[in-house]
Motif scaffolding. Sequence first.
Motif, short mmCIF file in Angstrom:
data_model
loop_
_atom_site.label_atom_id
_atom_site.label_comp_id
_atom_site.label_asym_id
_atom_site.label_seq_id
_atom_site.Cartn_x
_atom_site.Cartn_y
_atom_site.Cartn_z
N PRO A 2 0.83 -1.21 0.00
CA PRO A 2 0.00 0.00 0.00
C PRO A 2 0.86 1.26 0.00
N ALA A 3 0.23 2.36 -0.30
CA ALA A 3 0.93 3.64 -0.32
C ALA A 3 1.57 3.90 1.04
N SER A 4 2.76 4.50 1.01
CA SER A 4 3.47 4.76 2.26
C SER A 4 3.44 6.23 2.64
N LYS A 5 2.95 7.08 1.74
CA LYS A 5 2.84 8.51 2.01
C LYS A 5 1.40 8.95 1.86
N ALA A 6 1.03 9.90 2.65
CA ALA A 6 -0.29 10.53 2.48
C ALA A 6 -0.23 11.41 1.23
N PRO A 7 -1.35 11.60 0.57
CA PRO A 7 -1.35 12.44 -0.63
C PRO A 7 -0.72 13.82 -0.39
N ALA A 8 -1.02 14.43 0.74
CA ALA A 8 -0.49 15.77 1.03
C ALA A 8 1.02 15.77 1.23
N ARG A 17 2.62 9.58 -8.28
CA ARG A 17 2.39 8.44 -9.17
C ARG A 17 2.93 7.14 -8.57
N GLU A 18 4.04 7.23 -7.87
CA GLU A 18 4.60 6.05 -7.20
C GLU A 18 3.62 5.50 -6.17
N GLN A 19 2.99 6.38 -5.44
CA GLN A 19 2.01 5.97 -4.43
C GLN A 19 0.76 5.37 -5.08
N ILE A 20 0.31 5.99 -6.16
CA ILE A 20 -0.85 5.45 -6.89
C ILE A 20 -0.53 4.08 -7.45
N ASP A 21 0.66 3.91 -8.01
CA ASP A 21 1.06 2.60 -8.55
C ASP A 21 1.11 1.55 -7.45
N THR A 25 -1.19 -1.85 -7.32
CA THR A 25 -0.66 -3.20 -7.10
C THR A 25 -1.39 -3.89 -5.96
N ALA A 26 -1.61 -3.17 -4.87
CA ALA A 26 -2.33 -3.74 -3.73
C ALA A 26 -3.77 -4.10 -4.10
#
Length: 99
Positions: A2-8, A17-21, A25-26
Amino acid sequence: MPASKAPADCTNMAELREQIDALDTALIDLLAQRVGYIDRAVDLKKVEGLPARTVDRVAEVKARVRALADARDLDPDLAEALWHTLIEWSIAREAVHLG
């Protein structure tokens, strides 16, 4: 993963984009896991004499998804539309195996 950073906390589009990718995957991993349960449902429905489509269960799942989405500030219409597609695909898959 899962994403490791909050959008903000994303400071540029590459990070975002790395977080969205990572989320994509998850989501694919979870969908693949869900399909395993759908395939097991085929076996159990054969034993229990249940049809691929159980109208009450479809309504129950959609209502639950709408409530979960709403509680998480996600558009319930979006969630229901996504699950509608997922449910219909699952029922079609079960129907092929149930005959």
